[in-house]
Design a protein around this motif. Structure first.
Motif, PDB file in Angstrom:
ATOM      1  N   GLY A 125       0.804  -1.222   0.000  1.00  0.00           N
ATOM      2  CA  GLY A 125       0.000   0.000   0.000  1.00  0.00           C
ATOM      3  C   GLY A 125       0.836   1.271   0.000  1.00  0.00           C
ATOM      4  N   CYS A 126       2.064   1.194  -0.489  1.00  0.00           N
ATOM      5  CA  CYS A 126       2.929   2.377  -0.550  1.00  0.00           C
ATOM      6  C   CYS A 126       2.417   3.352  -1.619  1.00  0.00           C
ATOM      7  CB  CYS A 126       4.349   1.973  -0.949  1.00  0.00           C
ATOM      8  SG  CYS A 126       5.159   0.867   0.206  1.00  0.00           S
ATOM      9  N   ASP A 127       2.626   4.659  -1.384  1.00  0.00           N
ATOM     10  CA  ASP A 127       2.299   5.665  -2.399  1.00  0.00           C
ATOM     11  C   ASP A 127       3.166   5.463  -3.634  1.00  0.00           C
ATOM     12  OD1 ASP A 127       0.375   6.842  -0.842  1.00  0.00           O
ATOM     13  OD2 ASP A 127       1.730   8.364  -0.008  1.00  0.00           O
ATOM     14  N   ALA A 128       4.436   5.189  -3.411  1.00  0.00           N
ATOM     15  CA  ALA A 128       5.360   4.962  -4.520  1.00  0.00           C
ATOM     16  C   ALA A 128       5.298   3.482  -4.902  1.00  0.00           C
ATOM     17  CB  ALA A 128       6.779   5.358  -4.123  1.00  0.00           C
ATOM     18  N   ALA A 129       4.438   3.174  -5.861  1.00  0.00           N
ATOM     19  CA  ALA A 129       4.264   1.785  -6.293  1.00  0.00           C
ATOM     20  C   ALA A 129       4.388   1.707  -7.805  1.00  0.00           C
ATOM     21  CB  ALA A 129       2.900   1.268  -5.845  1.00  0.00           C
ATOM     22  N   ARG A 130       5.099   0.727  -8.287  1.00  0.00           N
ATOM     23  CA  ARG A 130       5.273   0.525  -9.724  1.00  0.00           C
ATOM     24  C   ARG A 130       4.697  -0.841 -10.098  1.00  0.00           C
ATOM     25  NH1 ARG A 130       6.313   3.419 -13.641  1.00  0.00           N
ATOM     26  NH2 ARG A 130       7.544   1.770 -14.587  1.00  0.00           N
ATOM     27  N   PRO A 131       3.928  -0.912 -11.203  1.00  0.00           N
ATOM     28  CA  PRO A 131       3.421  -2.227 -11.618  1.00  0.00           C
ATOM     29  C   PRO A 131       4.550  -3.168 -12.047  1.00  0.00           C
ATOM     30  CG  PRO A 131       2.874  -0.523 -13.238  1.00  0.00           C
ATOM     31  CD  PRO A 131       3.468   0.179 -12.062  1.00  0.00           C
ATOM     32  N   GLY A 132       5.647  -2.594 -12.537  1.00  0.00           N
ATOM     33  CA  GLY A 132       6.787  -3.392 -12.998  1.00  0.00           C
ATOM     34  C   GLY A 132       8.079  -2.879 -12.399  1.00  0.00           C
ATOM     35  N   ALA A 133       9.113  -2.795 -13.248  1.00  0.00           N
ATOM     36  CA  ALA A 133      10.437  -2.355 -12.798  1.00  0.00           C
ATOM     37  C   ALA A 133      10.395  -0.888 -12.342  1.00  0.00           C
ATOM     38  CB  ALA A 133      11.439  -2.513 -13.935  1.00  0.00           C
ATOM     39  N   PRO A 134      11.308  -0.497 -11.470  1.00  0.00           N
ATOM     40  CA  PRO A 134      11.364   0.899 -11.036  1.00  0.00           C
ATOM     41  C   PRO A 134      11.770   1.834 -12.172  1.00  0.00           C
ATOM     42  CG  PRO A 134      13.190  -0.350 -10.091  1.00  0.00           C
ATOM     43  CD  PRO A 134      12.328  -1.323 -10.820  1.00  0.00           C
ATOM     44  N   ASP A 135      11.303   3.080 -12.116  1.00  0.00           N
ATOM     45  CA  ASP A 135      11.764   4.099 -13.069  1.00  0.00           C
ATOM     46  C   ASP A 135      12.446   5.224 -12.278  1.00  0.00           C
ATOM     47  OD1 ASP A 135       9.688   5.456 -11.874  1.00  0.00           O
ATOM     48  OD2 ASP A 135       8.495   5.688 -13.702  1.00  0.00           O
ATOM     49  N   ASP A 136      12.913   6.257 -12.997  1.00  0.00           N
ATOM     50  CA  ASP A 136      13.669   7.326 -12.337  1.00  0.00           C
ATOM     51  C   ASP A 136      12.830   8.090 -11.310  1.00  0.00           C
ATOM     52  OD1 ASP A 136      15.981   6.683 -13.607  1.00  0.00           O
ATOM     53  OD2 ASP A 136      15.785   8.187 -15.189  1.00  0.00           O
ATOM     54  N   ASP A 137      11.544   8.324 -11.612  1.00  0.00           N
ATOM     55  CA  ASP A 137      10.678   9.033 -10.654  1.00  0.00           C
ATOM     56  C   ASP A 137      10.550   8.245  -9.357  1.00  0.00           C
ATOM     57  OD1 ASP A 137      10.291  11.046 -12.426  1.00  0.00           O
ATOM     58  OD2 ASP A 137       8.261  10.439 -13.033  1.00  0.00           O
ATOM     59  N   TRP A 138      10.400   6.945  -9.497  1.00  0.00           N
ATOM     60  CA  TRP A 138      10.261   6.074  -8.323  1.00  0.00           C
ATOM     61  C   TRP A 138      11.542   6.121  -7.484  1.00  0.00           C
ATOM     62  CZ3 TRP A 138      12.648   1.800  -6.258  1.00  0.00           C
ATOM     63  CH2 TRP A 138      11.916   1.047  -5.341  1.00  0.00           C
ATOM     64  N   ARG A 139      12.692   6.032  -8.164  1.00  0.00           N
ATOM     65  CA  ARG A 139      13.979   6.053  -7.455  1.00  0.00           C
ATOM     66  C   ARG A 139      14.193   7.388  -6.737  1.00  0.00           C
ATOM     67  NH1 ARG A 139      15.736   3.878 -12.327  1.00  0.00           N
ATOM     68  NH2 ARG A 139      15.969   1.626 -12.242  1.00  0.00           N
ATOM     69  N   THR A 140      13.815   8.486  -7.393  1.00  0.00           N
ATOM     70  CA  THR A 140      13.944   9.809  -6.778  1.00  0.00           C
ATOM     71  C   THR A 140      13.084   9.882  -5.516  1.00  0.00           C
ATOM     72  OG1 THR A 140      14.357  10.777  -8.938  1.00  0.00           O
ATOM     73  CG2 THR A 140      13.717  12.290  -7.195  1.00  0.00           C
ATOM     74  N   ALA A 141      11.854   9.356  -5.605  1.00  0.00           N
ATOM     75  CA  ALA A 141      10.955   9.354  -4.440  1.00  0.00           C
ATOM     76  C   ALA A 141      11.566   8.541  -3.292  1.00  0.00           C
ATOM     77  CB  ALA A 141       9.593   8.783  -4.834  1.00  0.00           C
ATOM     78  N   MET A 142      12.188   7.410  -3.617  1.00  0.00           N
ATOM     79  CA  MET A 142      12.815   6.569  -2.591  1.00  0.00           C
ATOM     80  C   MET A 142      13.931   7.323  -1.864  1.00  0.00           C
ATOM     81  SD  MET A 142      11.336   3.652  -2.488  1.00  0.00           S
ATOM     82  CE  MET A 142       9.966   4.703  -2.882  1.00  0.00           C
ATOM     83  N   LEU A 143      14.802   7.975  -2.651  1.00  0.00           N
ATOM     84  CA  LEU A 143      15.942   8.693  -2.073  1.00  0.00           C
ATOM     85  C   LEU A 143      15.461   9.811  -1.148  1.00  0.00           C
ATOM     86  CD1 LEU A 143      18.222   8.887  -5.242  1.00  0.00           C
ATOM     87  CD2 LEU A 143      18.680   7.544  -3.183  1.00  0.00           C
ATOM     88  N   GLU A 144      14.426  10.544  -1.589  1.00  0.00           N
ATOM     89  CA  GLU A 144      13.902  11.651  -0.784  1.00  0.00           C
ATOM     90  C   GLU A 144      13.287  11.141   0.516  1.00  0.00           C
ATOM     91  OE1 GLU A 144      11.235  13.666  -3.418  1.00  0.00           O
ATOM     92  OE2 GLU A 144      12.865  14.681  -4.494  1.00  0.00           O
ATOM     93  N   GLN A 145      12.497  10.078   0.409  1.00  0.00           N
ATOM     94  CA  GLN A 145      11.850   9.507   1.601  1.00  0.00           C
ATOM     95  C   GLN A 145      12.885   8.959   2.595  1.00  0.00           C
ATOM     96  OE1 GLN A 145       8.621   9.339   2.770  1.00  0.00           O
ATOM     97  NE2 GLN A 145       8.463  10.932   1.229  1.00  0.00           N
ATOM     98  N   ALA A 146      13.915   8.311   2.062  1.00  0.00           N
ATOM     99  CA  ALA A 146      14.929   7.718   2.943  1.00  0.00           C
ATOM    100  C   ALA A 146      15.662   8.782   3.745  1.00  0.00           C
ATOM    101  CB  ALA A 146      15.925   6.902   2.115  1.00  0.00           C
ATOM    102  N   LYS A 147      15.900   9.945   3.105  1.00  0.00           N
ATOM    103  CA  LYS A 147      16.573  11.044   3.818  1.00  0.00           C
ATOM    104  C   LYS A 147      15.724  11.485   5.009  1.00  0.00           C
ATOM    105  CE  LYS A 147      19.750  13.171   0.594  1.00  0.00           C
ATOM    106  NZ  LYS A 147      19.348  12.765  -0.768  1.00  0.00           N
ATOM    107  N   ILE A 148      14.420  11.566   4.795  1.00  0.00           N
ATOM    108  CA  ILE A 148      13.501  12.014   5.845  1.00  0.00           C
ATOM    109  C   ILE A 148      13.379  10.953   6.961  1.00  0.00           C
ATOM    110  CG2 ILE A 148      11.084  12.627   6.345  1.00  0.00           C
ATOM    111  CD1 ILE A 148      10.993  13.618   3.329  1.00  0.00           C
ATOM    112  N   ARG A 149      13.204   9.676   6.564  1.00  0.00           N
ATOM    113  CA  ARG A 149      12.904   8.610   7.534  1.00  0.00           C
ATOM    114  C   ARG A 149      14.121   8.066   8.261  1.00  0.00           C
ATOM    115  NH1 ARG A 149       7.097   8.378   7.300  1.00  0.00           N
ATOM    116  NH2 ARG A 149       6.679   9.198   5.231  1.00  0.00           N
ATOM    117  N   PHE A 150      15.203   7.870   7.518  1.00  0.00           N
ATOM    118  CA  PHE A 150      16.379   7.209   8.115  1.00  0.00           C
ATOM    119  C   PHE A 150      17.593   8.127   8.198  1.00  0.00           C
ATOM    120  CE2 PHE A 150      14.599   3.852   5.105  1.00  0.00           C
ATOM    121  CZ  PHE A 150      13.663   3.393   6.029  1.00  0.00           C
ATOM    122  N   GLY A 151      17.491   9.333   7.679  1.00  0.00           N
ATOM    123  CA  GLY A 151      18.672  10.191   7.597  1.00  0.00           C
ATOM    124  C   GLY A 151      19.658   9.639   6.596  1.00  0.00           C
ATOM    125  N   GLY A 152      19.135   8.828   5.643  1.00  0.00           N
ATOM    126  CA  GLY A 152      19.990   8.163   4.641  1.00  0.00           C
ATOM    127  C   GLY A 152      20.501   9.116   3.589  1.00  0.00           C
TER     128      GLY A 152
END
Ligand SMILES: [Zn+2]
Ligand SMILES: [Zn+2]
Length: 152
Positions: A125-152
């Motif tokens: 149930g994630c907002d960032a969901a892809r039916p198939g392989a990840p794309d650049d928008d999905w990867r960008t969303a992951m990086l941004e979220q990780a900075k907020i959640r884990f300080g990554g």
């Protein structure tokens, strides 16, 4: 930090992260289902340099990913737990199996992929969901979220 330690089922393989992951995501592809025996695998994606320790004997299984590039899975030669893998397509990054960590309480699944292959009850149930392989928008969303959640 203890929350960044983990290993295989029998304890022969152990690892420790020295810094937060780049992101954590779920994958519902057929390979992740077969690898885990569940609907999805959870990937803790890290920069290679962030793996502080990795010890114990592993064997590597290589398969060709959807992109046509090899994916190398490392599993414990004793108990068979897949602990780590990496994609030739993405050099410098490694993926650790979320379930191999001793403590999963700090983790948050930030996105998911291959939801079209998920069981009806499978998607997280994630907002960032892809039916198939990840794309650049999905990867960008992951990086941004990780900075907020884990300080990554
Ligand atoms: Zn083991
Ligand atoms: Zn997968």
């Amino acid at each position: 930090m203890d929350q960044y330690k983990g290993g295989c089922n029998c304890g022969a393989v152990r690892f420790e992260l020295g810094a937060p992951p780049i992101w954590i995501s779920a994958c519902h592809c057929a390979t992740c289902r077969k690898r885990t025996g569940s609907d999805y695998g959870i990937s803790v994606v890290v920069d290679e340099s962030r793996i502080k320790e990795f010890s114990g004997e592993t064997k590597t299984h290589t398969r060709t990913g959807d992109s046509g590039n090899p994916v190398h899975y490392e599993f414990c030669t004793e108990c068979g737990t897949t602990v780590r893998w990496h994609l030739t397509l993405i050099p410098g990054r490694q993926v650790l199996a979320a379930g191999a960590f001793d403590d999963m309480s700090w983790m948050e699944i930030l996105g998911e992929m291959y939801t079209s292959e998920a069981a009806p009850w499978g998607p997280v149930g994630c907002d960032a969901a892809r039916p198939g392989a990840p794309d650049d928008d999905w990867r960008t969303a992951m990086l941004e979220q990780a900075k907020i959640r884990f300080g990554g």
